[in-house]
Design a protein around this motif. Structure first.
Motif, PDB file in Angstrom:
ATOM      1  N   ALA A 137      -2.975   3.358   6.819  1.00 17.11           N
ATOM      2  CA  ALA A 137      -3.144   3.899   8.168  1.00 17.11           C
ATOM      3  C   ALA A 137      -3.963   2.944   9.036  1.00 17.11           C
ATOM      4  CB  ALA A 137      -3.822   5.267   8.101  1.00 17.11           C
ATOM      5  N   MET A 138      -4.993   2.344   8.453  1.00 20.59           N
ATOM      6  CA  MET A 138      -5.817   1.398   9.201  1.00 20.59           C
ATOM      7  C   MET A 138      -5.005   0.171   9.600  1.00 20.59           C
ATOM      8  SD  MET A 138      -9.253  -0.571   7.923  1.00 20.59           S
ATOM      9  CE  MET A 138      -8.295  -1.487   6.700  1.00 20.59           C
ATOM     10  N   LEU A 139      -4.191  -0.352   8.658  1.00 22.68           N
ATOM     11  CA  LEU A 139      -3.380  -1.533   8.951  1.00 22.68           C
ATOM     12  C   LEU A 139      -2.315  -1.216   9.999  1.00 22.68           C
ATOM     13  CD1 LEU A 139      -2.890  -3.061   5.387  1.00 22.68           C
ATOM     14  CD2 LEU A 139      -4.394  -3.875   7.204  1.00 22.68           C
ATOM     15  N   ASP A 140      -1.708  -0.036   9.902  1.00 27.43           N
ATOM     16  CA  ASP A 140      -0.705   0.339  10.894  1.00 27.43           C
ATOM     17  C   ASP A 140      -1.333   0.455  12.280  1.00 27.43           C
ATOM     18  OD1 ASP A 140       1.223   0.394   8.953  1.00 27.43           O
ATOM     19  OD2 ASP A 140       1.138   2.571   8.643  1.00 27.43           O
ATOM     20  N   ARG A 179      -8.197   9.228  -6.068  1.00 37.16           N
ATOM     21  CA  ARG A 179      -8.986   8.404  -5.152  1.00 37.16           C
ATOM     22  C   ARG A 179      -8.254   7.106  -4.801  1.00 37.16           C
ATOM     23  NH1 ARG A 179     -14.442  10.043  -4.882  1.00 37.16           N
ATOM     24  NH2 ARG A 179     -14.918  11.759  -6.315  1.00 37.16           N
ATOM     25  N   PHE A 180      -7.542   6.519  -5.788  1.00 33.96           N
ATOM     26  CA  PHE A 180      -6.743   5.325  -5.520  1.00 33.96           C
ATOM     27  C   PHE A 180      -5.666   5.623  -4.480  1.00 33.96           C
ATOM     28  CE2 PHE A 180      -8.679   2.596  -8.477  1.00 33.96           C
ATOM     29  CZ  PHE A 180      -8.037   1.363  -8.463  1.00 33.96           C
ATOM     30  N   ASN A 181      -4.961   6.736  -4.669  1.00 32.77           N
ATOM     31  CA  ASN A 181      -3.904   7.098  -3.729  1.00 32.77           C
ATOM     32  C   ASN A 181      -4.459   7.365  -2.336  1.00 32.77           C
ATOM     33  OD1 ASN A 181      -1.935   6.875  -5.721  1.00 32.77           O
ATOM     34  ND2 ASN A 181      -2.014   9.042  -6.250  1.00 32.77           N
ATOM     35  N   ASP A 182      -5.599   8.050  -2.268  1.00 32.88           N
ATOM     36  CA  ASP A 182      -6.224   8.311  -0.966  1.00 32.88           C
ATOM     37  C   ASP A 182      -6.661   6.998  -0.308  1.00 32.88           C
ATOM     38  OD1 ASP A 182      -5.837  10.983  -1.397  1.00 32.88           O
ATOM     39  OD2 ASP A 182      -7.890  11.385  -2.059  1.00 32.88           O
ATOM     40  N   MET A 183      -7.197   6.076  -1.121  1.00 29.77           N
ATOM     41  CA  MET A 183      -7.613   4.793  -0.576  1.00 29.77           C
ATOM     42  C   MET A 183      -6.424   4.028  -0.006  1.00 29.77           C
ATOM     43  SD  MET A 183      -9.282   1.538  -2.600  1.00 29.77           S
ATOM     44  CE  MET A 183      -7.740   1.295  -3.507  1.00 29.77           C
ATOM     45  N   PHE A 239       0.811  -1.209   0.000  1.00 30.63           N
ATOM     46  CA  PHE A 239       0.000   0.000   0.000  1.00 30.63           C
ATOM     47  C   PHE A 239       0.847   1.262   0.000  1.00 30.63           C
ATOM     48  CE2 PHE A 239      -2.803  -3.236   1.862  1.00 30.63           C
ATOM     49  CZ  PHE A 239      -3.883  -3.115   1.006  1.00 30.63           C
ATOM     50  N   GLY A 240       2.166   1.095  -0.094  1.00 33.61           N
ATOM     51  CA  GLY A 240       3.032   2.253  -0.235  1.00 33.61           C
ATOM     52  C   GLY A 240       3.166   2.716  -1.677  1.00 33.61           C
ATOM     53  N   PHE A 241       2.608   1.948  -2.611  1.00 35.20           N
ATOM     54  CA  PHE A 241       2.686   2.306  -4.025  1.00 35.20           C
ATOM     55  C   PHE A 241       1.781   3.508  -4.295  1.00 35.20           C
ATOM     56  CE2 PHE A 241       1.408   2.033  -8.463  1.00 35.20           C
ATOM     57  CZ  PHE A 241       2.609   1.757  -9.102  1.00 35.20           C
ATOM     58  N   ARG A 242       2.327   4.523  -4.966  1.00 32.91           N
ATOM     59  CA  ARG A 242       1.554   5.708  -5.318  1.00 32.91           C
ATOM     60  C   ARG A 242       1.711   5.983  -6.813  1.00 32.91           C
ATOM     61  NH1 ARG A 242       0.088   4.590  -1.150  1.00 32.91           N
ATOM     62  NH2 ARG A 242      -0.268   5.848   0.712  1.00 32.91           N
ATOM     63  N   MET A 243       0.645   6.489  -7.408  1.00 28.22           N
ATOM     64  CA  MET A 243       0.629   6.790  -8.836  1.00 28.22           C
ATOM     65  C   MET A 243       0.690   8.296  -9.052  1.00 28.22           C
ATOM     66  SD  MET A 243      -2.431   4.228  -9.931  1.00 28.22           S
ATOM     67  CE  MET A 243      -3.381   4.822  -8.525  1.00 28.22           C
ATOM     68  N   PRO A 244       1.418   8.742 -10.064  1.00 27.35           N
ATOM     69  CA  PRO A 244       1.417  10.177 -10.377  1.00 27.35           C
ATOM     70  C   PRO A 244       0.087  10.597 -10.989  1.00 27.35           C
ATOM     71  CG  PRO A 244       2.670   8.962 -12.032  1.00 27.35           C
ATOM     72  CD  PRO A 244       2.311   7.970 -10.956  1.00 27.35           C
ATOM     73  N   VAL A 245      -0.415  11.752 -10.572  1.00 22.07           N
ATOM     74  CA  VAL A 245      -1.657  12.301 -11.128  1.00 22.07           C
ATOM     75  C   VAL A 245      -1.272  13.151 -12.335  1.00 22.07           C
ATOM     76  CG1 VAL A 245      -3.696  13.696 -10.684  1.00 22.07           C
ATOM     77  CG2 VAL A 245      -2.726  12.289  -8.858  1.00 22.07           C
ATOM     78  N   LEU A 246      -1.662  12.694 -13.526  1.00 23.33           N
ATOM     79  CA  LEU A 246      -1.184  13.313 -14.757  1.00 23.33           C
ATOM     80  C   LEU A 246      -2.201  14.227 -15.429  1.00 23.33           C
ATOM     81  CD1 LEU A 246       0.634  10.213 -16.285  1.00 23.33           C
ATOM     82  CD2 LEU A 246       1.605  12.055 -14.929  1.00 23.33           C
ATOM     83  N   GLY A 247      -3.365  14.385 -14.861  1.00 27.95           N
ATOM     84  CA  GLY A 247      -4.362  15.230 -15.512  1.00 27.95           C
ATOM     85  C   GLY A 247      -5.519  15.539 -14.582  1.00 27.95           C
TER      86      GLY A 247
END
Length: 351
Positions: free
Chosen positions: A144-147, A134-138, A116-124
């Motif tokens: 945070a919940m797992l931690d 929304r994927f990154n926020d999820m 869940f540390g994977f993040r995607m660049p927002v390109l538009g």
């Protein structure tokens, strides 16, 4: 009636009515301008609008190229490379628009394996950009919940160890008998459960939880007692956590011994190399497990009761812990029925 009413109004009231009328007109114009600007923005940033514009432009340019060739403005042979050029440009444009979808697929795969540390660049600012955010926020919320869950479970497990130790000391003072033995057995299972929970939560950090050093896995296998050992000669040393590998091997061997039918054969522990992978297998000659339960083996607290009852011992965390140890070392655990018995194989990359 309206004319009569108008003459009955005072000049001040007429002025107020005119002011309200002008205010309504201004509000209507502002509302209309906002809708126009909003629609323009949606058209500008909408993926669907851009795709439609691309296809319309492709159709117009293609028609102009064909028309120019038919009308004789240039040789018809030039129409083919021009059309291919336009098609290539359109393909590149569409590919660039939908490229973030491939990133979303990679993110889904990463989240599926627990990264869940994977993040995607927002390109538009289009629909895919909104979905990416929304994927990154999820992912952030889930992490945070797992931690929080991990911290709570570690705290509870640590707090339970002290009263459990005191309970065991008091149980030792009880007069010997069946009740004392049963109590000590239950307390022992509780201790194993707490230790397994603590270890699984430590391994939740993955590779960072390991203390790696050069380990002779063959030596660990030879140290196992009461089993038939089969080791391929000349195996290399691997960078492993020896304590975690000993725990994995002990869990697999004890589980195999618990369910083995000695009349059919001994527990077999084998170690061999296949290409760039080292295979450590533990096989028993017991009843195996139902085929529908195989895919669930290794899940926390799962017990295939049809073949292995609770009286056999264990708390249902052994295989789950082995899977986590394997994953932390970059390997995987494979479980399959054999004839007869069950075989668990640890795949460890040599590199």
């Amino acid at each position: 009636m309206k004319h009569h009413l108008k003459h009955e109004l005072t000049p001040e009231e007429l002025a107020v009515l005119k002011k309200l009328h002008r205010r309504r007109q201004e509000m209507w114009h502002q509302h209309w301008n906002r809708r126009v600007r909003h629609g323009h923005a949606r058209f500008k940033y909408s993926l669907v609008a851009r795709l439609i514009a691309t296809f319309v432009l492709l159709a117009v340019l293609g028609s102009l190229i064909v028309y120019g060739a038919v009308d004789g403005h240039y040789d018809a042979l030039w129409a083919v490379p021009l059309l291919l050029l336009v098609l290539g440009a359109a393909f590149a444009a569409v590919g660039r628009m939908i490229w973030p979808l491939r990133m979303l697929a990679r993110a889904a795969q990463a989240y599926g394996r627990g990264d869940f540390g994977f993040r995607m660049p927002v390109l538009g600012n289009d629909e895919i950009g909104d979905l990416t955010r929304r994927f990154n926020d999820m992912a952030t919320d889930i992490q945070a919940m797992l931690d929080g869950k991990r911290a709570l479970l570690l705290a509870i497990s640590h707090e339970l160890r002290s009263p459990l130790t005191r309970a065991r000391l008091h149980a030792e003072l009880i007069e010997e008998g069946a009740s004392r033995d049963a109590l000590l057995k239950d307390l022992g299972e509780m201790r194993v459960l707490i230790e397994a929970l603590l270890e699984s939560e430590r391994l939740g950090a993955g590779h960072s939880a390991l203390q790696l050093q050069a380990v002779d896995l063959a030596a660990l296998v030879r140290a196992q007692e009461g089993v038939d050992v089969q080791i391929e000669p000349g195996l290399p040393l691997l960078q492993l956590d020896p304590l975690r590998l000993q725990l994995l091997l002990r869990n697999l061997v004890e589980n195999a011994k618990r369910h083995n039918d000695a009349s059919r054969g001994p527990v077999i522990v084998s170690l061999r190399r296949e290409g760039q992978v080292l295979l450590l297998s533990v096989r028993d000659h017991g009843p195996g497990v139902p085929a529908e339960a195989l895919e669930h083996l290794g899940e926390p607290f799962f017990r295939p009761d049809a073949a292995r009852t609770r009286n056999d011992g264990g708390v249902g965390l052994g295989l789950n812990l082995c899977k986590m140890i394997a994953a932390a070392h970059g390997g995987r655990l494979e479980i399959r029925n054999v004839t007869p018995g069950l075989e668990v194989t640890l795949n460890l990359p040599i590199t």
